[in-house]
Motif scaffolding. Structure first.
Motif, PDB file in Angstrom:
ATOM      1  N   ALA A  89      43.925  65.700  47.526  1.00 16.96           N
ATOM      2  CA  ALA A  89      43.209  64.587  46.773  1.00 16.96           C
ATOM      3  C   ALA A  89      43.862  64.891  45.407  1.00 16.96           C
ATOM      4  O   ALA A  89      43.489  64.076  44.381  1.00 16.96           O
ATOM      5  CB  ALA A  89      41.749  65.058  46.563  1.00 16.96           C
ATOM      6  N   LYS A 141      41.754  69.283  52.010  1.00 14.48           N
ATOM      7  CA  LYS A 141      41.203  67.970  51.641  1.00 14.48           C
ATOM      8  C   LYS A 141      41.534  68.020  49.918  1.00 14.48           C
ATOM      9  O   LYS A 141      41.837  67.046  49.352  1.00 14.48           O
ATOM     10  CB  LYS A 141      39.743  67.829  51.831  1.00 14.48           C
ATOM     11  CG  LYS A 141      39.602  67.373  53.090  1.00 14.48           C
ATOM     12  CD  LYS A 141      38.054  67.320  53.458  1.00 14.48           C
ATOM     13  CE  LYS A 141      37.837  67.069  55.064  1.00 14.48           C
ATOM     14  NZ  LYS A 141      36.440  66.982  55.339  1.00 14.48           N
ATOM     15  N   SER A 170      50.390  66.854  48.162  1.00  8.76           N
ATOM     16  CA  SER A 170      49.681  65.749  48.144  1.00  8.76           C
ATOM     17  C   SER A 170      50.719  64.469  48.480  1.00  8.76           C
ATOM     18  O   SER A 170      50.273  63.543  49.268  1.00  8.76           O
ATOM     19  CB  SER A 170      48.758  65.669  46.920  1.00  8.76           C
ATOM     20  OG  SER A 170      47.989  64.573  47.187  1.00  8.76           O
TER      21      SER A 170
END
Length: 102
Positions: free
Chosen positions: A101, A97, A52
């Motif tokens: 996040a 996703k 991330s």
């Protein structure tokens, strides 16, 4: 009255956030992602939080990661390749996703 409604809406938003995160973590567990990755520490592959951080602000990161999840990849995080995973396009996108996040 408006203040109460606004407070309830804000509370509902925060209450729903953990459900989304845990639902995607559940998908990661069901697809055995956690056999090679952990959320906050390197195992065979990088920690999801490191992934991330690496792609933060990259607009194309979700699509690129979904492609790597589904088709595999090598060389970005070291010599150990990531094999292609048995996921649908939708699952790969959802996992990408979720990772981004974190």
């Amino acid at each position: 009255m408006k203040k109460q409604i606004g407070s309830l809406a804000l509370l509902a938003m925060f209450a729903a956030a953990p459900l989304t995160a845990s639902a995607d973590e559940g998908l990661a567990k069901s697809k055995a992602c956690l056999a090679c990755h952990q959320i906050d520490k390197k195992v065979v592959g990088p920690a999801f939080k490191d992934v991330s951080a690496k792609y933060k602000g990259n607009a194309g990161a979700a699509a690129m990661l979904a492609t790597k999840i589904k088709g595999g990849g090598k060389g970005v995080w070291g010599p150990v390749p990531m094999p292609a995973q048995n996921v649908t396009d939708e699952e790969a996108a959802k996992l990408a996703k979720w990772v981004l996040a974190l």
